[in-house]
Design an enzyme around this catalytic site. Structure first.
Site: not given
Lengths: 90, 147
Positions: A11, B63-66
């Site tokens: 994502i 863009l930090a995300h999980a």
């Protein structure tokens, strides 16, 4: 033509790359289907793909593939994406 | 189409000693806005430990995300800018001074938010302008939030 954009989580970054790759292909006038997936699924997702788009950091995680691996440094730079895709699909 | 960006989700000119510290600031901002728990912060760090600095997708920008998970309460966005940039280990885009944290509840829902982010950041002037922003209103305007 089939193109796969990959990232670590499947994502976020791959979705940005997919969107901008679609814009770049539009500029080039190339018909292609672009999908986004995570690096763990790339074997299946890219088995019939011609091009894999990804970050320089992920190349070592991709493993064996027949697709051209196109490394994008700046995901927001349409000129970079267009130029690199033009070489890969040309 | 971006999640709300309350004051609690914005940290400008913050101090971070390394990339883990910078991602933790981002995770704390997401938590304080009510979007996530601390478990999500640790997952954002794990993704980078596992796959490297691929989240640094443009010069100076991460863009930090999980993935979605039970530690995501609601979709959230956080903005952290650093007084001194830190290195994530990306071969071209280091050092990083702007980090956006993204948390989504489902993979389908994130597509709208990500499309909006792509539209905003395809303007190459936005990252340096965010890095230099000194107030929350400037950040919201740059990201296209209308007040």
């Amino acid at each position: 033509m089939k193109i796969v954009a990959i990232c670590g989580a499947g994502i976020g970054t791959s979705a940005i790359l997919k969107l901008n790759a679609e814009r770049a292909l539009e500029r080039l006038g190339v018909e292609a289907r672009v999908s986004a997936t995570d690096v763990a699924s790339v074997g299946a997702a890219a088995s019939d793909a011609q091009v894999i788009l990804t970050s320089p950091e992920l190349v070592k995680h991709i493993g064996a593939t027949n697709a051209d691996i196109v490394v994008i440094d700046n995901y927001f730079d349409l000129d970079e994406i267009t130029a690199k895709l033009e070489i890969a699909v040309g | 189409m971006l999640p709300p960006l309350p004051e609690s989700a914005i940290r400008l000119g913050a101090a971070a000693t390394d990339w883990q510290d910078a991602v933790r600031l981002c995770g704390a901002a997401l938590r304080d806005s009510g979007a996530t728990t601390d478990a999500y912060t640790e997952r954002m760090i794990s993704v980078i430990e596992e796959f490297g600095a691929y989240v640094v997708i443009a010069p100076g920008f991460a863009l930090a995300h999980a993935r979605p998970g039970s530690d995501v309460m609601t979709d959230g966005l956080a903005v952290v800018t650093l007084a001194e940039p830190v290195r994530f280990g990306h071969p071209h885009n280091d050092p990083v001074s702007v980090i956006i944290g993204l948390a989504v509840t489902t993979t389908d829902e994130h597509v709208g938010a990500v499309a909006t982010l792509a539209n905003v950041f395809n303007d190459g002037a936005v990252i340096p302008a965010l890095a230099a922003a000194s107030d929350d209103e400037t950040v919201r305007e740059l990201l296209g939030y209308t007040s």
